[in-house]
Scaffold this active site. Structure first.
Site, mmCIF file in Angstrom:
data_model
loop_
_atom_site.group_PDB
_atom_site.id
_atom_site.type_symbol
_atom_site.label_atom_id
_atom_site.label_comp_id
_atom_site.label_asym_id
_atom_site.label_seq_id
_atom_site.Cartn_x
_atom_site.Cartn_y
_atom_site.Cartn_z
ATOM 1 N N ASP A 479 0.824 -1.206 0.000
ATOM 2 C CA ASP A 479 0.000 0.000 0.000
ATOM 3 C C ASP A 479 0.857 1.254 0.000
ATOM 4 O O ASP A 479 2.041 1.229 0.369
ATOM 5 C CB ASP A 479 -0.936 -0.008 1.213
ATOM 6 C CG ASP A 479 -2.275 0.647 0.927
ATOM 7 O OD1 ASP A 479 -2.366 1.429 -0.039
ATOM 8 O OD2 ASP A 479 -3.240 0.382 1.675
ATOM 9 N N ASP A 549 -10.362 1.839 -3.803
ATOM 10 C CA ASP A 549 -10.948 1.558 -2.491
ATOM 11 C C ASP A 549 -12.466 1.534 -2.547
ATOM 12 O O ASP A 549 -13.119 1.065 -1.611
ATOM 13 C CB ASP A 549 -10.507 2.619 -1.472
ATOM 14 C CG ASP A 549 -9.122 2.351 -0.916
ATOM 15 O OD1 ASP A 549 -8.635 1.213 -1.052
ATOM 16 O OD2 ASP A 549 -8.522 3.282 -0.343
#
Length: 739
Positions: A479, A549
């Site tokens: 990430d 997301d």
């Protein structure tokens, strides 16, 4: 032969299976561009493609010739300051303050194969015969600087790549203030520019505009390619559709600040340029130093946007992505993030994994919260040691327990970041990207590590490698949850501070490369606060990325549709999540969520122990179906049919290489009262093959399915109508050739 050189006329002709790219050495020994488009036959001279003539107020290259002007010439790699007033591909600041250069042809070589770019991701070959490369040396003798232009022709992939290397052979330092990777001039401006724009939660939406005189550009100054803009643009003719008409694509294999620009001049000539963003960029080249600019991949299609996309998909899937997982079917995973967020225990994780295993899931991924004192997002980034309060048996023990269930185990990292509440920051506060005396701007309570420093990259590599070497980990989610601010390095001298953004990206690439070399069996998935660094550069290291997301099925239609303009389906992480959706609050059926997520690297992001028995039964069926069709979804030829940006219905399909199997998806946003009998049309099938549609009686030839279509199901017949009446209705049509 895919690259020809006409000795007499000094012309280069590059050919792919469908395209021609032609340019020449002009009489001033600079390079002039002639043509790029549909393939034409090679001939001994293309001199007739070079227009010349007098125009008012132009600056001439030489006194006596009023018809030879850089303002009129379509150039191959233009400079600034000697008669061409358009924006250049490069600029060099010299010791005397001058920015004027004169790079002329010195030599060239043509060879089979393609060289690896120094410290940068790029397309590659496995056999030399897969590509032919042309390297052209341009030299400015006054300052003794060389520019090497590289062109690689992937004939069967129908793509041409370009990159540039700048070499200082002189005794004095020079500064690159602009170092783009390619430029090309077109003879007219009757194009529409397509690019991918958005924000967090709505990445890579398709945007389109008609070219106008002047500059139109997309950029990133965020230190990453960004969710706001993607390093890609295309020029299409106004009449071009998904399946017909001309389109040119330009994709930048880079993950940092970029500029992709179109300039239309007063003669309606269109110049396309792409490369590292010159904004806040300066690179000092000392004597005998070089600078390698990243690669651009160019694709021309006369078969519409789908033709362009399919060329990118084929090349990127097999000659940009690398490693063990490049050609393997990707595992079905469950990620605990939206199921638990930071609030989990070892017992809870094992319970989720156990239940998921019973439903057919193959990989469990433990997300954020397993390390340091990480109970929320305010602390512990950089402290890559296990939180034993949550996981008393450590990552090694948890991984063993998960693998004993018959599942693989994956783990989340955010290697590039640090929390000020961390052991790492206490020891090394100077390891942040920062500027002396200036405020440090946090995002998500975190800061960016200075990956331009070798000791920082070394430390993070050693921390990650220790965990990966001790535990049975087959997957890493990497990430990166914030952009760069106050860009500066405590280590670099003042004259090199504008190198930090690029050096940072080189550090990221180096860390990826080292981890891949040490752990070649691990599947890396990239993530950047969703899809904020979903670009070809990262695809070289991680064969799949978290697309966004935003896991809402209907919002994902736009995101995945736009992403598919450039990136293959196998690269798009796509999950079924819980409802109400955590990002937009929308209620959609289990089927609708899966019907979208199938078109990607499929998985689930929820707490399966909280699901109803009805939904578990549906999930089990979904997994069984996906396992049967996974290769088709991930590696079939993808076709966009109708756009979510243009109406109430979205549709797309995936077709096997031999055209014996296909799956077409139909998605409808909202119900239409008293609607008529609508049809849907397949694409990419074999006209002469006879097909059956799973679950529908009868057989149909491919031509009928493509040109006549089939009548859609009655919208009142819908198994989830008691939950979701008819909005967000979806349907898959699975066709197979009859034996």
């Amino acid at each position: 032969m895919s690259i020809y050189f006409n000795e007499t006329t000094k012309e280069f002709h590059l050919q792919t299976s469908d395209t021609s790219y032609i340019f020449a050495i002009l009489k001033n020994n600079q390079l002039g561009h002639y043509y790029y488009g549909k393939q034409v036959k090679h001939r001994d001279s293309f001199a007739h493609l070079f227009p010349s003539g007098f125009r008012a107020t132009i600056a001439n290259v030489v006194e006596e010739d009023h018809t030879f002007s850089l303002e009129l010439i379509k150039q191959e790699f233009p400079s600034y300051g000697t008669g061409d007033f358009r924006e250049p591909a490069f600029q060099l600041l010299q010791a005397n303050g001058s920015r004027i250069t004169d790079f002329t042809y010195q030599s060239h070589q043509i060879y089979q194969g393609k060289k690896k770019l120094e410290n940068l991701p790029a397309t590659y070959v496995e056999e030399a015969e897969e590509a032919t490369t042309l390297e052209i040396s341009l030299v400015d003798s006054l300052i003794d600087v060389e520019i090497i232009l590289s062109y690689s022709v992937f004939e069967s992939y129908n793509a041409i790549t370009r990159s540039v290397r700048y070499i200082n052979h002189g005794e004095k330092d020079i500064e690159l203030t602009r170092a783009l990777s390619m430029s090309i001039d077109y003879p007219d401006s009757n194009y529409e520019m397509i690019h991918l724009a958005g924000a967090w939660g709505r990445e890579r939406h398709v945007k389109q505009r008609k070219l106008q005189p002047g500059l139109q550009s997309i950029t990133s100054t965020r230190g990453a390619s960004s969710s706001q803009q993607n390093p890609f643009l295309a020029l299409k003719r106004p009449e071009t559709t998904e399946d017909n008409g001309s389109v040119y694509g330009f994709s930048f294999v880079y993950s940092g600040n970029f500029l992709a620009q179109v300039e239309v001049d007063h003669f309606d000539v269109t110049r396309v340029s792409i490369g590292i963003n010159p904004f806040d960029f300066n690179w000092r080249l000392q004597s005998n130093e070089s600078f390698q600019a990243p690669e651009v991949v160019m694709v021309y299609s006369d078969r519409g946007l789908n033709g362009m996309s399919q060329a990118y998909h084929k090349l990127y899937q097999s000659r940009l992505a690398r490693g063990k997982w490049r050609d393997l079917e990707r595992p079905i995973l469950v990620n605990n993030w939206e199921g638990t967020y930071f609030n989990f225990t070892e017992e809870k994780i094992i319970a989720i994994a156990s239940e998921a295993k019973q439903l057919g899931v193959e990989l469990f991924v433990l997300d954020d919260g397993w390390f340091g004192k990480r109970n929320d997002d305010t602390t512990s980034l950089g402290d890559w040691f296990v939180n034993e309060e949550k996981l008393p048996n450590g990552i090694t023990g948890l991984a063993d327990d998960i693998t004993k269930l018959g599942m693989d185990f994956g783990l989340w990292f955010e290697p590039e970041m640090v929390s000020k509440k961390s052991e790492l920051y206490k020891k090394h506060p100077d390891w942040l990207i920062q500027t002396p005396g200036r405020n440090q701007t946090p995002t998500r309570n975190q800061h960016v590590l200075d990956f331009s420093r070798q000791e920082v990259v070394d430390y993070i590599y050693e921390s990650m490698a220790e965990t990966l070497s001790k535990a049975n980990i087959s997957y890493v989610k990497w990430d990166m949850n914030r952009y760069l601010t106050e860009i500066g390095s405590a280590e670099l001298p003042s004259e090199r501070q504008q190198e930090v953004a690029h050096r940072y990206i080189l550090g990221v690439y180096q860390l990826y490369e080292r981890l891949i070399a040490s752990f070649p069996d691990v599947l890396f998935e990239s993530c950047s606060s969703g899809g904020a660094r979903f670009d070809p550069g990262i695809l070289y290291y991680a064969p799949q990325g978290w697309t966004s997301d935003d896991t809402d099925a209907m919002e994902r239609l736009k995101i995945q549709y736009g992403t598919s303009l450039v990136y293959p389906i196998s690269s798009m992480g796509a999950h079924v999540s819980a409802v109400p959706n955590h990002q937009v609050g929308r209620m959609t059926s289990m089927d609708a969520r899966a019907h979208v997520a199938y078109f990607g690297a499929f998985g689930y992001e929820l707490d399966v122990t909280e699901m109803s028995e009805e939904d578990k039964a549906i999930m089990r069926q979904q997994i069984e179906f996906y396992k049967e069709t996974r290769k088709l979804f991930q590696y079939g030829k993808f076709h966009r049919i109708s756009s979510p940006f243009e109406g109430n219905v979205t549709s797309w399909s995936v077709v096997s290489a031999d055209q014996t199997e296909a799956i077409l998806a139909y998605y409808q946003w909202s119900e239409i009262p008293n609607d008529g009998f609508r049809r849907i049309y397949f694409t990419g099938l074999n006209e002469n093959l006879e097909y059956e549609i799973v679950g529908i009686p009868g057989t149909y030839y491919g031509d009928e399915l493509m040109y006549i279509g089939i009548v859609l199901d009655n919208p009142r017949i819908h198994q989830h109508k008691h939950h979701h009446p008819n909005d967000f209705r979806t349907k898959l049509y699975h066709v197979k050739a009859v034996d």
